[in-house]
Design a protein around this motif. Structure first.
Motif, short mmCIF file in Angstrom:
data_model
loop_
_atom_site.label_atom_id
_atom_site.label_comp_id
_atom_site.label_asym_id
_atom_site.label_seq_id
_atom_site.Cartn_x
_atom_site.Cartn_y
_atom_site.Cartn_z
N GLY A 53 59.06 13.15 12.66
CA GLY A 53 58.75 11.98 11.85
C GLY A 53 57.30 11.56 11.94
O GLY A 53 56.98 10.40 11.70
N ASN A 98 66.10 23.37 16.22
CA ASN A 98 65.48 23.47 14.89
C ASN A 98 64.70 24.78 14.80
O ASN A 98 63.48 24.80 14.74
N PHE A 103 52.48 19.37 17.77
CA PHE A 103 53.68 18.70 17.29
C PHE A 103 53.78 17.29 17.90
O PHE A 103 53.61 17.11 19.10
N ALA A 116 56.45 30.88 -7.98
CA ALA A 116 55.28 30.15 -7.49
C ALA A 116 54.80 29.11 -8.50
O ALA A 116 54.14 28.15 -8.13
N VAL A 117 55.15 29.29 -9.77
CA VAL A 117 54.62 28.37 -10.78
C VAL A 117 55.59 27.24 -11.12
O VAL A 117 55.30 26.41 -11.97
N ASP A 118 56.75 27.21 -10.48
CA ASP A 118 57.71 26.13 -10.76
C ASP A 118 57.28 24.83 -10.11
O ASP A 118 56.52 24.82 -9.18
N SER A 167 65.71 19.30 20.11
CA SER A 167 65.93 17.85 20.07
C SER A 167 67.20 17.55 20.84
O SER A 167 68.15 18.33 20.84
N ARG A 227 53.24 9.86 -0.28
CA ARG A 227 54.30 9.41 0.62
C ARG A 227 54.58 10.53 1.60
O ARG A 227 54.39 11.69 1.29
N GLU A 283 64.51 10.56 -3.39
CA GLU A 283 63.23 10.40 -2.69
C GLU A 283 62.20 9.72 -3.57
O GLU A 283 61.32 9.01 -3.08
N SER A 284 62.32 9.94 -4.87
CA SER A 284 61.32 9.37 -5.79
C SER A 284 61.35 7.84 -5.78
O SER A 284 60.40 7.21 -6.23
N THR A 288 63.49 8.70 10.46
CA THR A 288 62.75 9.46 11.48
C THR A 288 61.42 8.76 11.73
O THR A 288 60.68 8.50 10.79
N ILE A 289 61.17 8.43 12.97
CA ILE A 289 59.91 7.78 13.33
C ILE A 289 59.32 8.55 14.50
O ILE A 289 59.84 8.49 15.61
N GLY A 290 58.25 9.28 14.23
CA GLY A 290 57.65 10.07 15.31
C GLY A 290 58.66 11.07 15.84
O GLY A 290 59.24 11.85 15.11
N ARG A 291 58.90 11.01 17.12
CA ARG A 291 59.86 11.93 17.74
C ARG A 291 61.28 11.40 17.68
O ARG A 291 62.21 12.08 18.11
N ASP A 329 62.89 14.31 19.68
CA ASP A 329 62.33 15.66 19.62
C ASP A 329 61.58 15.96 20.91
O ASP A 329 60.47 15.47 21.12
N GLN A 356 59.16 20.99 19.08
CA GLN A 356 59.38 21.22 17.65
C GLN A 356 60.74 21.86 17.42
O GLN A 356 61.35 21.68 16.37
#
Lengths: 269, 438
Positions: B318, A228, B314, A267-269, A196, B152, A117-118, A154-157, A190, A193
């Motif tokens: 995406g 989901n 909702f 919590a601190v990780d 889908s 992002r 993802e980076s 994924t774009i919108g729904r 979708d 929520q």
């Protein structure tokens, strides 16, 4: 040169025939899923049960391979993350059928890497390799290898995933066929929520460079729903229709997955 | 704004600038006077000041003077009626700053889907409103701004989408990249910390040094407390006194390891001390507003109750969620009728799965105790929690997911008044409303 052309023409003419055994008997139906690009995070275990029932399929035993009709396949898939860009999955395939009882079919291993993802790519991209064994009574090709690129967005729904997979036989009559092209595509929407719905397309066109005639290709369309309900649960079910003579004509499928997180993040990780 | 031709007290130019967050990360964004954060403006409470703002940023701009009780047409929100500053034009603001305390100024534009614009772009600066008499029980002041950069959107399984960031900084520099803060043994240092992040709450500790919190959002707290760390939601400020009695080279930074690793930290160096900066990792996150409240509970005064229910809408796994207040998104949200001089109690009922830093423009409000969890239906009646007390004045309050908090304010500054979530993506997608009274 003319002789070479004649030889090539004859060879090409024979291609559909040589592809036929592979296509007619290689339909696994053990894991019917279009892959998304995400990988399981490290120190997480994803346990999935794939349940697939072939209501209308091959009725005869061909080349020693049991008919697919009325087979219930239960596949256990265990996937664990190695780091934030790779995972490895293991499969145990089983089949239950009148006259044959519950049978172990085979096992596969599936390492996968993804674009982290980076990197900030606009689409999800990963590459899966799947190698494994299945008994000859369930597939004439006992050792197979699949290379599956995965692209999703994924774009919108809307959700789109494309898996232009390549397959080849490592042991069995299909070895001489080389690489086959077996793409799959998912388009989801979708509705809410939680709910889908969408369609999934699975195909096996046969050998690259010499696709089989349409009748001998595998072409399947599944109408699916995903629930989901929670980040830790995966629920997918659907009904699939085979569109060609070489495809099982009616299949019901379900996937139930549960994610286990052993990472003990504080919590601190 | 006035047409006065006298020289302004301050000039601010909004223009593109390229600067380095770290040795490997360069940013191009709009900034105030070519620097991030913008210049510190020290103003005298109740003494009129004139500030000229020139916009060379290429798009309409507006500067919000956050935490000041200003007229609507100067406050810096177009929704309230402050005119935008067109590209290549200059606006001239003359106003009387009040109340005294640590305030800030920032862009109040919309980013929508562009995670380089508006507050994502880091247009912010410090405002210090000096009281007429400042006892100045400190030897040095430090102004620090927390910010997150290069957001992002990553889809998540639960349908919520918030940006994640590649880099996090203090005063625009990653840990170890900028100049250290230099202090001397025996000094009392007053640290003013602002969270200017577009969306992220941050936890800050100063290794080897407890922090004595004396003000929240620039307003003195009834009960100053020594704490091991601070929590700052977007737009919140904390003023803390630190005794420099532990010589060495230390890190002041984010408590959460992954955020500090992304750059949020700054080195504090005692005079004549060297070596690698030291960090002491806390093992848990600790914070509550309540600890700074008045030591004795007070009865709630007479106030008109204004219930506000916050929910998400909702729009697909995406897409970022849209937001509603009482079932409507801005500008459809109905404005609550108010009258000048009356006291109002805002019931802040967060029925969503996100935390919300809620900001009221042009007013300060009094916090009525910590947030309490909502019942399953989110509609249970609110009762003051144990230890309910008063006296904390703020202009931003973080209301955690599925909790309810209450604040009171006096309608003493007539005009259109914006109330909104200070998370940029939430306000962009409907989480705003206007109060208006004459």
């Amino acid at each position: 040169m003319a002789d070479l052309v004649v030889v090539l023409r004859r060879w090409l003419a024979l291609l559909p025939l040589t592809c036929l055994p592979l296509l007619a008997h290689a339909q696994g139906n053990y894991e019917i899923q279009v892959y998304g690009a995400d990988t399981v995070p490290p120190q997480n275990l994803m346990v999935e049960l794939h349940s697939n029932y072939t209501a209308l399929g091959e009725k005869d035993t061909i080349d020693g391979v049991y008919p697919t009709r009325h087979q219930l396949h239960e596949t256990l898939e265990l996937t664990t993350g190695l780091n934030d860009w790779s995972e490895v999955g293991f499969y145990v395939f089983t089949s239950e059928q009148d006259g044959h009882g519950v049978q172990w079919v085979g096992d596969h291993i599936r390492p996968r890497v993804r674009v982290p993802e980076s990197w900030g790519w606009p689409v999800g991209v990963s590459l899966s390799m799947e190698i494994g064994y299945q008994r000859a009574v369930y597939s004439t090709d006992t050792w197979t290898w699949e290379v599956r690129p995965i692209i999703d967005k994924t774009i919108g729904r809307w959700y789109v995933a494309v898996n232009p997979a390549l397959e080849r036989t490592l042991h069995g009559p299909g070895v001489s066929e080389g690489w086959g092209f077996a793409p799959s595509v998912k388009i989801g929407y979708d509705f809410t929520q939680v709910v889908s719905g969408g369609i999934e397309y699975y195909a096996n066109y046969g050998r690259i460079g010499g696709f089989a005639p349409t009748h001998d290709q595998q072409q399947q369309l599944f109408f699916v729903a995903d629930l989901n309900v929670s980040p830790v649960w995966e629920i997918n079910f659907g009904v699939g229709i085979g569109a060609t003579g070489s495809t099982d004509h009616l299949i019901f499928k379900a996937i139930l997955g549960r994610r286990f997180d052993f990472s003990h993040h504080s919590a601190v990780d | 704004m006035t047409a006065d031709a006298a020289p302004p007290d301050y000039k601010i130019e909004i223009a593109p600038v390229t600067f380095d967050l770290s040795p490997h990360r360069r940013i191009r964004t709009n900034a105030y006077n070519g620097q991030v954060p913008g210049p510190l403006l020290r103003l005298q409470e109740n003494r009129e000041v004139t500030i000229e703002v020139t916009n060379r940023g290429g798009a309409p701009e507006v500067v919000h003077w956050h935490g000041l009780a200003l007229p609507s047409d100067i406050d810096g929100a177009m929704e309230e009626g402050t005119p935008p500053i067109a590209p290549n034009t200059t606006a001239r603001y003359s106003f009387t700053p009040r109340p005294a305390g640590f305030r800030w100024y920032h862009t109040h534009t919309m980013a929508m889907g562009d995670l380089t614009r508006a507050q994502y772009g880091g247009q912010h600066g410090f405002l210090s409103i000096e009281p007429r008499q400042n006892p100045a029980r400190y030897d040095q002041e430090l102004f620090l701004a927390l910010h997150d950069w290069e957001g992002r959107l990553l889809a998540s399984d639960d349908g919520a989408m918030n940006p994640t960031y590649k880099a996090s900084t203090i005063n625009g520099k990653a840990l170890g990249f900028g100049e250290p803060l230099r202090v001397r043994q025996g000094q009392r240092v007053l640290i003013h910390i602002l969270n200017s992040s577009p969306t992220e709450t941050h936890w800050i500790a100063f290794a080897g040094h407890p922090l004595r919190v004396i003000a929240l959002d620039g307003n003195p707290v009834p009960t100053p407390q020594v704490v091991p760390m601070l929590r700052l939601a977007p737009a919140e400020r904390v003023c803390a006194l630190v005794e420099m009695n532990n010589p060495g080279v230390w890190v002041l930074g984010e408590v959460r390891k992954h955020v500090q690793a992304a750059g949020m930290g700054i080195v504090v160096e005692y005079a004549e001390r060297g070596g690698a900066p030291r960090w002491q990792q806390p093992q848990e996150l600790q914070w509550s507003y309540q600890q700074f409240a008045a030591p004795r509970a007070a009865e709630p005064g007479q106030a008109t109750v204004v219930p506000l229910v916050f929910e998400s809408k909702f729009r697909g796994h995406g897409a970022m969620e849209a937001w509603t207040i009482n079932g409507k998104s801005y500008p459809e949200v109905a404005s609550a009728p108010m009258r000048k001089g009356e006291r109002y109690r805002l019931q802040l009922i967060n029925a969503s799965q996100d935390d919300h830093p809620l900001h009221l423009h042009r007013h300060s409000f009094e916090l009525l105790g910590p947030g309490v969890p909502l019942g399953p239906a989110g509609s249970d009646s609110w009762t003051p929690p144990e230890g309910f007390s008063r006296g904390i004045m703020k202009d931003v309050v973080l209301v955690s997911a599925r909790t309810r908090a209450e604040v009171e304010f006096v309608a003493d500054n007539p005009g259109a008044t914006l109330f909104h979530c200070h998370q940029q993506n939430h306000m962009d997608l409907g989480f705003m409303m206007l109060f208006n009274y004459g």
